[in-house]
Motif scaffolding. Sequence first.
Motif, mmCIF file in Angstrom:
data_model
loop_
_atom_site.group_PDB
_atom_site.id
_atom_site.type_symbol
_atom_site.label_atom_id
_atom_site.label_comp_id
_atom_site.label_asym_id
_atom_site.label_seq_id
_atom_site.Cartn_x
_atom_site.Cartn_y
_atom_site.Cartn_z
ATOM 1 N N GLU B 34 0.835 -1.206 0.000
ATOM 2 C CA GLU B 34 0.000 0.000 0.000
ATOM 3 C C GLU B 34 0.871 1.258 0.000
ATOM 4 N N ALA B 35 1.906 1.235 0.816
ATOM 5 C CA ALA B 35 2.792 2.406 0.893
ATOM 6 C C ALA B 35 3.486 2.654 -0.450
ATOM 7 N N TYR B 36 3.947 1.589 -1.100
ATOM 8 C CA TYR B 36 4.605 1.775 -2.392
ATOM 9 C C TYR B 36 3.610 2.191 -3.480
ATOM 10 N N ALA B 37 2.374 1.701 -3.370
ATOM 11 C CA ALA B 37 1.353 2.134 -4.336
ATOM 12 C C ALA B 37 1.146 3.637 -4.219
ATOM 13 N N ARG B 38 1.101 4.127 -2.995
ATOM 14 C CA ARG B 38 0.919 5.570 -2.789
ATOM 15 C C ARG B 38 2.175 6.337 -3.216
ATOM 16 N N ALA B 39 3.322 5.722 -2.987
ATOM 17 C CA ALA B 39 4.563 6.364 -3.435
ATOM 18 C C ALA B 39 4.589 6.466 -4.959
ATOM 19 N N TRP B 40 4.127 5.423 -5.610
ATOM 20 C CA TRP B 40 4.120 5.462 -7.074
ATOM 21 C C TRP B 40 3.212 6.581 -7.584
ATOM 22 N N GLN B 41 2.099 6.790 -6.935
ATOM 23 C CA GLN B 41 1.194 7.868 -7.343
ATOM 24 C C GLN B 41 1.858 9.234 -7.230
ATOM 25 N N ARG B 42 2.799 9.354 -6.308
ATOM 26 C CA ARG B 42 3.434 10.650 -6.059
ATOM 27 C C ARG B 42 4.891 10.664 -6.521
ATOM 28 N N TRP B 43 5.249 9.736 -7.384
ATOM 29 C CA TRP B 43 6.663 9.510 -7.648
ATOM 30 C C TRP B 43 7.366 10.732 -8.229
ATOM 31 N N ARG B 44 6.660 11.497 -9.015
ATOM 32 C CA ARG B 44 7.290 12.673 -9.639
ATOM 33 C C ARG B 44 7.900 13.589 -8.574
ATOM 34 N N ARG B 45 7.180 13.765 -7.475
ATOM 35 C CA ARG B 45 7.719 14.620 -6.410
ATOM 36 C C ARG B 45 8.607 13.844 -5.452
ATOM 37 N N LEU B 46 8.163 12.646 -5.143
ATOM 38 C CA LEU B 46 8.859 11.867 -4.128
ATOM 39 C C LEU B 46 10.297 11.559 -4.547
ATOM 40 N N ALA B 47 10.480 11.387 -5.841
ATOM 41 C CA ALA B 47 11.816 11.050 -6.335
ATOM 42 C C ALA B 47 12.824 12.144 -6.012
ATOM 43 N N ASP B 48 12.332 13.364 -5.834
ATOM 44 C CA ASP B 48 13.233 14.482 -5.520
ATOM 45 C C ASP B 48 13.464 14.657 -4.025
ATOM 46 N N TYR B 49 12.729 13.932 -3.223
ATOM 47 C CA TYR B 49 12.880 14.083 -1.780
ATOM 48 C C TYR B 49 14.251 13.570 -1.344
ATOM 49 N N GLU B 50 14.763 14.202 -0.280
ATOM 50 C CA GLU B 50 16.045 13.719 0.243
ATOM 51 C C GLU B 50 15.890 12.335 0.873
ATOM 52 N N GLU B 51 14.754 12.091 1.502
ATOM 53 C CA GLU B 51 14.539 10.827 2.217
ATOM 54 C C GLU B 51 13.206 10.197 1.825
ATOM 55 N N PRO B 52 13.088 9.726 0.591
ATOM 56 C CA PRO B 52 11.804 9.117 0.214
ATOM 57 C C PRO B 52 11.480 7.876 1.049
ATOM 58 N N GLU B 53 12.510 7.216 1.543
ATOM 59 C CA GLU B 53 12.264 6.037 2.367
ATOM 60 C C GLU B 53 11.608 6.432 3.694
ATOM 61 N N ALA B 54 11.991 7.581 4.218
ATOM 62 C CA ALA B 54 11.362 8.061 5.451
ATOM 63 C C ALA B 54 9.897 8.387 5.201
ATOM 64 N N TRP B 55 9.611 8.896 4.016
ATOM 65 C CA TRP B 55 8.209 9.157 3.646
ATOM 66 C C TRP B 55 7.414 7.858 3.684
ATOM 67 N N LEU B 56 7.998 6.795 3.139
ATOM 68 C CA LEU B 56 7.315 5.494 3.151
ATOM 69 C C LEU B 56 7.082 5.006 4.574
ATOM 70 N N ARG B 57 8.066 5.173 5.415
ATOM 71 C CA ARG B 57 7.905 4.721 6.802
ATOM 72 C C ARG B 57 6.799 5.511 7.511
ATOM 73 N N LEU B 58 6.712 6.802 7.182
ATOM 74 C CA LEU B 58 5.627 7.599 7.762
ATOM 75 C C LEU B 58 4.261 7.073 7.326
ATOM 76 N N VAL B 59 4.178 6.714 6.050
ATOM 77 C CA VAL B 59 2.907 6.171 5.552
ATOM 78 C C VAL B 59 2.596 4.857 6.273
ATOM 79 N N VAL B 60 3.596 3.983 6.356
ATOM 80 C CA VAL B 60 3.384 2.693 7.032
ATOM 81 C C VAL B 60 3.002 2.930 8.485
ATOM 82 N N ASN B 61 3.679 3.856 9.091
ATOM 83 C CA ASN B 61 3.399 4.161 10.494
ATOM 84 C C ASN B 61 1.955 4.612 10.676
#
Lengths: 480, 163
Positions: B34-61
Amino acid sequence: MPADLDDLFDALGRNADALPLAGATDARRRGRQRTWTQAGVAAAAAVVLVVTGIGVALRDPHPRASRPASTPSASTPAGIPVVGTVKLGTDRLATALTAQDGRRAYTTWVSQDDNTQWVLGADLATGAEAWPARRIDDKDRVIEQILVVPSAVLVVTLTHSGALPERALYAFDPAGGAPLWQDYVPAGDSVVFTDQMLVRSSRSEGLVEGLDWRTGAQRWRILLEDDRPARTIGMRVAADEERIDRAGPRPDLTDGRVVVVTVAGQVQVREAGTGQLTLTTSVPVGSGNTMVAYGGRLFSHDEADDNGGPHHIRATDLTAGGASAVIGTVADRFLDMDGCGPNRICVVSARKPNFTGTVLTAFDAAERKMLWASASQYGGTRIASARGRTTLSAPEGGDEMFDADGTRIFTATLTNGWLDAGTLIIVAPDGTGRWARWSIADRKLTPLGPPPNEQLGFCASTSTLLACPGQSGLRIWRVR
Amino acid sequence: MDFDAFYRDTSRRLLRYAYGLTGDPGEAQDLVQEAYARAWQRWRRLADYEEPEAWLRLVVNRLATDRWRRLGVRRSRVLERPGPVDPPSEDVVLLVTAMRTLPAAHRRALALHYLLDRSVAEIAVETGASTGTVKSWLSRGRAGLAAALGLAGDVKEGADRAR
């Protein structure tokens, strides 16, 4: 059994590492399926048939939007000619908003039946469905806004489906309703809707960008990493005021300029279509949320005045030179301001001691002077203006309109809002609950007839047609 | 950054984290997808984030603490589980059972620290809390685990990992 947490967690980690996991392809597929689901309304309608007799519950999702139409007790459906009604597939609407482009009405709603969100287009002239309801499948969202520009219908929701609160943007083809693109922007970002481009600025990313309405693709991008953009504001001009309707002032702006205000207070005027910088000046830091770009000026109030006033109202010329000057003050508590005619800004402030009474004050930016001030009859806080006339609306009900010279020319406890820039649609003051048209210029009242006996969502209008979502569907009336 | 490469590089770590938070293999697998599905929807922006993995952990959390969703996951899990899962060891069962008794903040800190090897300072940055607060979460989390495991006097605190 090991009593060391390191060992226990190592075992847990090894167990996790052994779990099978679907691949990236599955995640992409899931994300793709998540957003766009086209489904006919018929299936939902079949379910709704058994859920009858319960009124719709409508919430105000947007404090600046106009309120739902009132629902007096008149039950006679005859009176106002109905052009047509498009079924929404449910009579249980949690929220319903409408926009129009002169040719079509577009409404988006959340169904109470299953919390699903939909969007649909209807032909204004015939009242027929222009394109079928499309489902927007996203979790944890609150519907905020629907707007239409020539190449897209945009539905905006506030969503918590990401790591942090975000605005989700869903763009549809106005012609056939086909989904065009979707995007998510952090809730703290500025998003400005201009006819040329959708402009976004992000403090956290240190950038301003222009997105193509048709594709959602980035067309230009300005990096401002040293002095980051605090907010970006669209320039509202008189032509935008002419497009005011039942849904309120149009959020999509026709002027080609956007105003970027940086954290340090630098003001950049940029072309919305290209991002090109056309003017640079500065304003005192702060007061950002209430800044207004109107008629070629940036209006702000100096944040240092926040505690107790007097609040200095500042006008900064954005057409040449960038000269900035305080044009007047308001006392007590600053609430809001908006442009209200050529060279004019209207400020609403709350009065001591309990701040329930409000005052509307008009200033002339060119002359740098206060023009008039008038105490609100209802404690109004929301400003809307067209052709120099300004309405002030109270959250608990009550509207009043002020002429350009400050004369109060209209008051009502039940008003449906603007029909167009020259007309209000109101509940007739004769106590019958009928709807009526009120011409602002000649103050002529034209009875229309009894309203529908149902609670309505947020309507949109042209000078002749009114489109409102309700229990019976998206209904379009001829009101002129 | 390519989404597939990002998924390949990070998904196992995220699964560890999700498993630590939920203690449920099926739910962890679903949360990760689910977290990666949401990441894929936002990938254009997320790819530029310094810590996209932290974003995923926040979603999972967030998803892990969303009771509604967890109920939904449980309902659909039987069909969505991607493959057979070996039964966890007795130690793991005891640990995840003990973890479920902890407040979400303690669970999150322990999962970051023990499963992803994050330091106190790194956890503080990710959670937006002070290092003192993170130390408190870890300490109270360990104490909570010890109490739930019935091993109060025996559980070592793993102080050697507390940087």
